[in-house]
Design an enzyme around this catalytic site. Structure first.
Site, PDB file in Angstrom:
ATOM      1  N   ARG A  72      27.110  35.732  59.065  1.00 58.10           N
ATOM      2  CA  ARG A  72      27.674  35.650  57.709  1.00 58.10           C
ATOM      3  C   ARG A  72      27.197  34.393  56.990  1.00 58.10           C
ATOM      4  NH1 ARG A  72      33.942  35.904  57.502  1.00 58.10           N
ATOM      5  NH2 ARG A  72      34.031  35.171  59.657  1.00 58.10           N
ATOM      6  N   HIS A 110      38.415  42.119  65.443  1.00 60.34           N
ATOM      7  CA  HIS A 110      37.960  40.754  65.165  1.00 60.34           C
ATOM      8  C   HIS A 110      37.830  40.589  63.651  1.00 60.34           C
ATOM      9  CE1 HIS A 110      36.214  36.904  65.637  1.00 60.34           C
ATOM     10  NE2 HIS A 110      34.983  37.267  65.271  1.00 60.34           N
ATOM     11  N   ARG A 154      32.612  39.938  57.488  1.00 55.77           N
ATOM     12  CA  ARG A 154      31.927  40.482  58.675  1.00 55.77           C
ATOM     13  C   ARG A 154      31.496  41.920  58.357  1.00 55.77           C
ATOM     14  NH1 ARG A 154      36.433  37.702  60.790  1.00 55.77           N
ATOM     15  NH2 ARG A 154      35.989  36.004  62.239  1.00 55.77           N
ATOM     16  N   ASN A 171      23.276  45.265  60.896  1.00 57.54           N
ATOM     17  CA  ASN A 171      23.457  44.961  62.317  1.00 57.54           C
ATOM     18  C   ASN A 171      23.613  46.210  63.194  1.00 57.54           C
ATOM     19  OD1 ASN A 171      23.122  42.317  61.728  1.00 57.54           O
ATOM     20  ND2 ASN A 171      25.239  41.676  62.105  1.00 57.54           N
ATOM     21  N   ASN A 193      28.327  40.924  65.013  1.00 60.29           N
ATOM     22  CA  ASN A 193      29.378  41.387  64.095  1.00 60.29           C
ATOM     23  C   ASN A 193      28.903  42.539  63.206  1.00 60.29           C
ATOM     24  OD1 ASN A 193      31.845  40.010  64.339  1.00 60.29           O
ATOM     25  ND2 ASN A 193      31.004  38.167  63.382  1.00 60.29           N
ATOM     26  N   GLY A 249      18.701  38.221  71.364  1.00 58.83           N
ATOM     27  CA  GLY A 249      18.983  37.371  70.200  1.00 58.83           C
ATOM     28  C   GLY A 249      18.962  35.932  70.713  1.00 58.83           C
ATOM     29  N   ALA A 250      17.952  35.166  70.296  1.00 56.87           N
ATOM     30  CA  ALA A 250      17.835  33.771  70.778  1.00 56.87           C
ATOM     31  C   ALA A 250      18.126  32.819  69.627  1.00 56.87           C
ATOM     32  CB  ALA A 250      16.428  33.524  71.323  1.00 56.87           C
ATOM     33  N   GLY A 251      19.079  33.196  68.799  1.00 51.98           N
ATOM     34  CA  GLY A 251      19.478  32.343  67.675  1.00 51.98           C
ATOM     35  C   GLY A 251      20.588  31.409  68.092  1.00 51.98           C
ATOM     36  N   ASP A 292      14.009  37.979  71.727  1.00 53.36           N
ATOM     37  CA  ASP A 292      14.147  37.913  70.278  1.00 53.36           C
ATOM     38  C   ASP A 292      12.911  38.574  69.653  1.00 53.36           C
ATOM     39  OD1 ASP A 292      16.081  35.727  68.424  1.00 53.36           O
ATOM     40  OD2 ASP A 292      14.440  36.833  67.466  1.00 53.36           O
TER      41      ASP A 292
END
Ligand code: TXD
Length: 308
Positions: free
Chosen positions: A84, A177, A90, A97, A122, A11-13, A35
């Protein structure tokens, strides 16, 4: 001569790229950014590598849309997935996810069978269960990042209130969380001074409440996504503890099998973090109210896991 550590970030966000930034600036090791979007990990990886001559760090940083380059990583940080938007919980991210985390965890684990997985996506606690099942790794090598972030928010708010260095504020936030997380006032101190001697109860209660909704506060402000500076810094702190075998005691999501009276769920608890991942789960004494709150938080996690 030991070889450089290798960190894969899936994940390169916002979180993944910022985690790469923190890891590179700490010179923790070589970094692979993965990604699905063509060009994004490659471009961000190349750009970050070009900061090395300026910042003075040496790291091989590559971006890829596959997993071949991730082979033999020491740490795999999973940030892939949707974030989100305002009005979303979440929990709304669960189904989408879960598929993404399952794919990423199984593919990355296949290439790095001895790695420690740090999950960030999440809904965090449930995504740890997904990554544990998908990777087939032993429980001590699947760890969720949330407690360090929640505790950091709590410590930041206390630092703002007291106008003291956040380095001297020690605290613990346990549980899932989510809004039912459990900041432990009885374990909060400033250089050993119990926080209750420094802040009146009404202000402390307000800070605990703001900590619980800290994520939502930022989503509401940003509108297009969620927090990423602090979450990524927290994930990299865990990676550093593992890579340097620092034996740190930090709140992380760990698979509990009886500890705290909880069985079969990933929940935020104090853990000893070193080269083998979670080397110990620490069971601290809780008041009856704190224990009840922890179990309430765990019940929320159980509901999500039951939907997987
Ligand atoms: O404390 C915590 N654990 C949380 C976690 C703190 C803040 C936000 N947290 C969660 O992390 C958030 O709710 C999301 O589920 C993840 C990632 O958040 P981020 O803000 O980084 O989301 P972005 O910017 O949308 O980045 C997600 C990237 C994006 O580039 C996608 O293309 C990529 O994930 N993605 C994938 N990469 C690899 N493989 C697959 N299948 C894939 N699907 C999406």
């Amino acid at each position: 001569m030991g070889k450089r550590a290798k960190i894969t970030i899936v994940g390169a966000g916002n979180i993944g790229a910022t985690a790469a930034h923190w890891a590179a600036s700490k010179e923790l090791g070589d970094i692979v950014l993965v990604d699905v979007v063509e060009g994004v990990p490659q471009g961000k990886g190349l750009d970050l590598a070009q900061a090395g001559p300026v910042e003075g760090f040496d790291a091989r940083i590559v971006g890829t849309n596959g997993y071949d380059e991730t082979a033999d990583s020491d740490v795999i940080i999973i940030t892939a997935g949707l974030a989100r938007k305002p009005g979303m919980s979440r929990d709304d991210l669960l189904k989408t996810n879960a598929k993404i985390v399952h794919e990423c965890a199984s593919k990355a684990a296949a290439k790095s069978p001895n790695a420690v997985i740090i999950v960030i996506s999440n809904p965090l606690d449930a995504m740890c269960t997904v990554a544990h099942r998908a990777s087939g790794f032993p429980k001590h090598r699947v760890i969720g990042m949330a407690g360090i972030l929640d505790t950091a928010r709590y410590r930041a708010f206390l630092g703002m209130e007291l106008n003291v260095s956040v380095e001297d504020i020690q605290a613990l936030v346990l549980g899932g969380h989510g809004d039912a997380m459990v900041p432990l006032v009885s374990y909060t101190s400033v250089s050993g001074i119990p926080i209750t001697q420094l802040i009146p109860k009404d202000k402390l209660d307000a800070i605990v409440k703001r900590t619980r909704t800290g994520g939502g506060e930022i989503v509401g402000l940003l509108k297009t996504g969620s927090a990423y500076y602090a979450p990524s810094a927290a994930g990299v702190q865990m990676a550093e503890a593992i890579i340097k075998d620092k034996k740190r005691i930090l709140p992380c999501a760990a698979l509990l099998e009886g500890e705290y009276g909880i069985n079969g769920l990933f929940i935020g608890v104090p853990v000893l973090l070193g080269k083998n991942g979670i080397e110990k789960v620490l069971e601290v004494t809780l008041t009856n109210d704190e224990r009840a709150d922890l179990h309430k938080s765990a019940a929320g996690v159980q509901e999500l896991v039951d939907l997987l």
